[in-house]
Structures are given as structure tokens and as C-alpha cells.
Motif scaffolding. Structure first.
Motif, mmCIF file in Angstrom:
data_model
loop_
_atom_site.group_PDB
_atom_site.id
_atom_site.type_symbol
_atom_site.label_atom_id
_atom_site.label_comp_id
_atom_site.label_asym_id
_atom_site.label_seq_id
_atom_site.Cartn_x
_atom_site.Cartn_y
_atom_site.Cartn_z
ATOM 1 N N THR A 1 0.841 -1.194 0.000
ATOM 2 C CA THR A 1 0.000 0.000 0.000
ATOM 3 C C THR A 1 0.874 1.241 0.000
ATOM 4 O O THR A 1 2.049 1.207 0.344
ATOM 5 C CB THR A 1 -0.935 0.040 1.224
ATOM 6 O OG1 THR A 1 -0.137 0.068 2.397
ATOM 7 C CG2 THR A 1 -1.863 -1.156 1.249
ATOM 8 N N HIS B 1 -12.444 6.700 5.770
ATOM 9 C CA HIS B 1 -13.871 6.431 5.974
ATOM 10 C C HIS B 1 -14.731 7.435 5.206
ATOM 11 O O HIS B 1 -15.788 7.083 4.684
ATOM 12 C CB HIS B 1 -14.201 6.413 7.462
ATOM 13 C CG HIS B 1 -13.633 5.212 8.152
ATOM 14 N ND1 HIS B 1 -13.171 5.242 9.452
ATOM 15 C CD2 HIS B 1 -13.435 3.943 7.731
ATOM 16 C CE1 HIS B 1 -12.728 4.048 9.786
ATOM 17 N NE2 HIS B 1 -12.878 3.238 8.762
ATOM 18 N N ARG C 1 -14.652 6.355 1.411
ATOM 19 C CA ARG C 1 -14.950 4.954 1.071
ATOM 20 C C ARG C 1 -16.066 4.813 0.040
ATOM 21 O O ARG C 1 -15.941 4.090 -0.940
ATOM 22 C CB ARG C 1 -15.301 4.167 2.332
ATOM 23 C CG ARG C 1 -15.606 2.716 2.078
ATOM 24 C CD ARG C 1 -14.395 2.025 1.523
ATOM 25 N NE ARG C 1 -14.693 0.641 1.205
ATOM 26 C CZ ARG C 1 -13.824 -0.172 0.677
ATOM 27 N NH1 ARG C 1 -12.598 0.238 0.418
ATOM 28 N NH2 ARG C 1 -14.141 -1.399 0.389
ATOM 29 N N PHE D 1 -15.749 3.197 -3.597
ATOM 30 C CA PHE D 1 -16.489 1.974 -3.892
ATOM 31 C C PHE D 1 -17.357 2.134 -5.136
ATOM 32 O O PHE D 1 -17.378 1.269 -6.013
ATOM 33 C CB PHE D 1 -17.353 1.587 -2.689
ATOM 34 C CG PHE D 1 -18.191 0.365 -2.940
ATOM 35 C CD1 PHE D 1 -17.609 -0.885 -2.975
ATOM 36 C CD2 PHE D 1 -19.551 0.483 -3.153
ATOM 37 C CE1 PHE D 1 -18.384 -2.017 -3.216
ATOM 38 C CE2 PHE D 1 -20.326 -0.641 -3.397
ATOM 39 C CZ PHE D 1 -19.745 -1.899 -3.435
ATOM 40 N N LEU E 1 -9.957 0.745 -5.651
ATOM 41 C CA LEU E 1 -10.750 0.095 -4.602
ATOM 42 C C LEU E 1 -9.899 -0.904 -3.817
ATOM 43 O O LEU E 1 -9.960 -0.955 -2.591
ATOM 44 C CB LEU E 1 -11.970 -0.589 -5.210
ATOM 45 C CG LEU E 1 -12.910 -1.264 -4.220
ATOM 46 C CD1 LEU E 1 -13.432 -0.279 -3.175
ATOM 47 C CD2 LEU E 1 -14.064 -1.923 -4.968
ATOM 48 N N ARG E 2 -9.088 -1.659 -4.518
ATOM 49 C CA ARG E 2 -8.210 -2.628 -3.850
ATOM 50 C C ARG E 2 -7.229 -1.908 -2.915
ATOM 51 O O ARG E 2 -7.014 -2.311 -1.772
ATOM 52 C CB ARG E 2 -7.474 -3.454 -4.905
ATOM 53 C CG ARG E 2 -6.720 -4.624 -4.380
ATOM 54 C CD ARG E 2 -6.182 -5.564 -5.468
ATOM 55 N NE ARG E 2 -5.904 -4.952 -6.763
ATOM 56 C CZ ARG E 2 -6.717 -5.027 -7.828
ATOM 57 N NH1 ARG E 2 -7.857 -5.669 -7.750
ATOM 58 N NH2 ARG E 2 -6.377 -4.451 -8.970
ATOM 59 N N HIS F 1 -7.556 1.141 -1.603
ATOM 60 C CA HIS F 1 -8.319 1.766 -0.514
ATOM 61 C C HIS F 1 -8.663 0.731 0.551
ATOM 62 O O HIS F 1 -8.520 0.984 1.747
ATOM 63 C CB HIS F 1 -9.591 2.399 -1.100
ATOM 64 C CG HIS F 1 -10.240 3.393 -0.207
ATOM 65 N ND1 HIS F 1 -11.064 3.023 0.832
ATOM 66 C CD2 HIS F 1 -10.196 4.747 -0.202
ATOM 67 C CE1 HIS F 1 -11.499 4.119 1.442
ATOM 68 N NE2 HIS F 1 -10.980 5.169 0.837
ATOM 69 N N THR F 2 -9.112 -0.434 0.109
ATOM 70 C CA THR F 2 -9.471 -1.511 1.034
ATOM 71 C C THR F 2 -8.263 -1.964 1.848
ATOM 72 O O THR F 2 -8.345 -2.123 3.068
ATOM 73 C CB THR F 2 -10.083 -2.691 0.257
ATOM 74 O OG1 THR F 2 -11.259 -2.225 -0.416
ATOM 75 C CG2 THR F 2 -10.445 -3.843 1.179
ATOM 76 N N THR G 1 -7.207 0.834 4.330
ATOM 77 C CA THR G 1 -8.173 0.914 5.427
ATOM 78 C C THR G 1 -7.950 -0.238 6.398
ATOM 79 O O THR G 1 -7.896 -0.033 7.614
ATOM 80 C CB THR G 1 -9.615 0.908 4.892
ATOM 81 O OG1 THR G 1 -9.795 2.027 4.023
ATOM 82 C CG2 THR G 1 -10.628 0.977 6.019
ATOM 83 N N PHE G 2 -7.807 -1.439 5.880
ATOM 84 C CA PHE G 2 -7.592 -2.599 6.741
ATOM 85 C C PHE G 2 -6.307 -2.449 7.551
ATOM 86 O O PHE G 2 -6.295 -2.692 8.762
ATOM 87 C CB PHE G 2 -7.541 -3.885 5.906
ATOM 88 C CG PHE G 2 -7.382 -5.117 6.735
ATOM 89 C CD1 PHE G 2 -8.456 -5.637 7.439
ATOM 90 C CD2 PHE G 2 -6.157 -5.752 6.829
ATOM 91 C CE1 PHE G 2 -8.307 -6.776 8.225
ATOM 92 C CE2 PHE G 2 -5.996 -6.883 7.616
ATOM 93 C CZ PHE G 2 -7.082 -7.405 8.316
#
Length: 78
Positions: free
Chosen positions: A3, A24, A27, A31, A39-40, A42-43, A46-47
Motif C-alpha cells: 500500500t 472512511h 470509502r 467503492f 478500490l483494492r 483503498h481496502t 483501510t484494513f
């Protein structure tokens, strides 16, 4: 993990919280309209930052209404 950005464990508390707020807030837009790569990414980011927050705050306040048992006591909406 590939990332972008400063690794979560290197962020100060203030920067971690700022980054999480931003993720957040963005998001839904990511999305709905982001490329698969966006999106990948961002996910994954975030995780990573959510896991760092949980590592730092294992005893965080949990709203009982946000648990399975607590939610069962709430009226169901159709």
C-alpha cells in the motif's frame, strides 16, 4: 503489503486518526466510482490502519448496541 503511504505502525496517534477519518469519508465514492486498483488499494490501506488502531487500543469502548446481542434488542426495520 504494497500500500502507499507511511506504514500504520509509524504514524503518530493524531496522524493515524486523521488518515482513518479520511479513508472512511472517501470509502463510498471509491467503492462506487473508483477503478478496481483504487478500490483494492483503498481496502488494503483501510484494513492496515484499522488493524493498527485495534492493536493500539485493544480495550476501546464498544457500544453494546453494536454487538450481536445488543442489536437483537433493537426493533427490526423493514
Amino acid at each position: 503489503m504494497n500500500t502507499t503511504g507511511i506504514p500504520g505502525h509509524e504514524l503518530t496517534e493524531d496522524l493515524l486518526l486523521r488518515e482513518l477519518r479520511h479513508l472512511h469519508q472517501t470509502r463510498n465514492e471509491t467503492f462506487l466510482h473508483g477503478s478496481p486498483d483504487a478500490l483494492r488499494e483503498h481496502t488494503a490501506r483501510t484494513f492496515e490502519l484499522e488493524q493498527e488502531y485495534l492493536r493500539r487500543h485493544p480495550e476501546r469502548d464498544v457500544d453494546p448496541r453494536r454487538t450481536r446481542d445488543g442489536a437483537r434488542g433493537e426493533p427490526q426495520h423493514a
